[in-house]
Design an enzyme around this catalytic site. Structure first.
Site, PDB file in Angstrom:
ATOM      1  CG  HIS A 139      -0.327   0.088   2.526  1.00 54.48           C
ATOM      2  ND1 HIS A 139       0.485  -0.902   3.049  1.00 54.48           N
ATOM      3  CD2 HIS A 139      -0.373   1.050   3.482  1.00 54.48           C
ATOM      4  CE1 HIS A 139       0.902  -0.561   4.245  1.00 54.48           C
ATOM      5  NE2 HIS A 139       0.405   0.636   4.536  1.00 54.48           N
ATOM      6  CG  HIS A 164      -0.323   4.343   4.908  1.00 56.05           C
ATOM      7  ND1 HIS A 164      -1.036   3.559   5.779  1.00 56.05           N
ATOM      8  CD2 HIS A 164      -1.185   5.327   4.497  1.00 56.05           C
ATOM      9  CE1 HIS A 164      -2.279   4.037   5.898  1.00 56.05           C
ATOM     10  NE2 HIS A 164      -2.386   5.097   5.135  1.00 56.05           N
ATOM     11  CG  ASP A 186       4.548   3.039   7.605  1.00 60.48           C
ATOM     12  OD1 ASP A 186       3.662   3.452   6.845  1.00 60.48           O
ATOM     13  OD2 ASP A 186       4.315   2.200   8.499  1.00 60.48           O
ATOM     14  CG  HIS A 187       4.292  -0.024   4.228  1.00 60.54           C
ATOM     15  ND1 HIS A 187       4.385  -1.388   4.413  1.00 60.54           N
ATOM     16  CD2 HIS A 187       3.768   0.461   5.376  1.00 60.54           C
ATOM     17  CE1 HIS A 187       3.929  -1.709   5.614  1.00 60.54           C
ATOM     18  NE2 HIS A 187       3.550  -0.594   6.217  1.00 60.54           N
ATOM     19  CG  HIS A 230      -4.089  -0.511   6.374  1.00 63.14           C
ATOM     20  ND1 HIS A 230      -3.947  -0.493   7.741  1.00 63.14           N
ATOM     21  CD2 HIS A 230      -3.131   0.329   5.883  1.00 63.14           C
ATOM     22  CE1 HIS A 230      -2.961   0.311   8.066  1.00 63.14           C
ATOM     23  NE2 HIS A 230      -2.446   0.839   6.956  1.00 63.14           N
TER      24      HIS A 230
END
Length: 251
Positions: A60, A62, A64-65, A139
């Site tokens: 996904h 976000h 932090d990814h 999510h």
């Protein structure tokens, strides 16, 4: 098949944990899954040349990814490697191009192909001898879980999610389920997983998963890691592993 955890943390800085990412070697060719901040800096410690990576799978969008994805592309360009294939959920292409617009000097220098995926899609990335399938994760944004099947074994990566039947069905008969476990058992959360919420769905399923590896830990999990393992072992007979940055697993 070798799995290297390049980052097992979240958006909040923690000692010894950078944001999410892991590298899978399939017949020596590396597949990068997620690329959060700090992942790129762990390549040298993991013994990986960043220029080897030309295929990335995103769960996904976000930060932090995905935060180190554009830096990875720039690092490769600076060393003469300009091609990249990115697989991700719907919206990945629009996001990628919007960020790239801020760096005009890169736009004509790199050749990036973005392939968007939907739940149920099965595919083989170019140059790989494996099959990948995906399912919807639960999510706060559109997110996918992935099953990677290679010659030596198969594993499922949940990405960020609440425990779900879709992911458990995807993990049926897999050698390994890599599942997020963001918070300790005592916390009530949505969009993420705790040991008790994961245990609840494990109790419903008996689908032959070989082992479970927990990852994506918030600071609140510090000091509760062993508690999480012990809790899950009350519902799951096989091995429960705690992921650490730079840890390697073999299938």
């Amino acid at each position: 098949m070798e799995i290297t955890f390049l980052g097992t943390g979240v958006a909040i800085p923690q000692k010894n944990r950078v944001q999410s990412g892991m590298l899978v070697r399939l017949e020596e060719k590396p597949l990068l899954i997620d690329c959060g901040s700090g992942v790129l800096s762990h390549f040298p410690e993991a013994g990986i040349s960043h220029t080897e990576v030309d295929t990335v799978l995103l769960s996904h969008l976000h930060l932090d990814h995905v935060a180190d994805l554009h830096p990875l592309i720039k690092a490769n360009w600076l060393r003469g490697s300009t091609s990249m294939k990115i697989y991700g959920p719907e919206g990945t292409e629009e996001w990628f191009l919007k960020v790239l617009e801020a760096y005009e000097y890169l736009q004509e220098e790199v050749d990036v192909d973005v392939i968007e995926l939907v739940p149920g899609k099965e595919f083989t990335p170019e140059g790989f001898d494996c099959e990948i399938s995906c399912a919807a994760a639960t999510h706060s944004v559109t997110a996918l879980a992935y099953r990677v099947t290679g010659e030596d074994g198969e594993f499922v990566y949940s990405g960020d999610t609440e425990p779900s039947r879709e992911i458990m069905d995807l993990a049926a008969e897999a050698d390994l389920l890599i599942h997020e476990c963001s918070f300790p058992p005592s916390m009530k959360v949505t969009n993420h997983t705790t040991p008790n919420s994961l245990a609840g769905i494990l109790k419903e399923y008996n689908n032959g998963i070989g082992s479970i590896c927990l990852t994506h830990f918030y600071p609140e999990m510090r000091g509760h890691e062993r508690e999480a393992v012990n809790y899950l072992q009350g519902y799951f007979e096989e091995e429960v592993i705690l992921a650490e940055d730079l840890m390697k697993l073999e299938l």
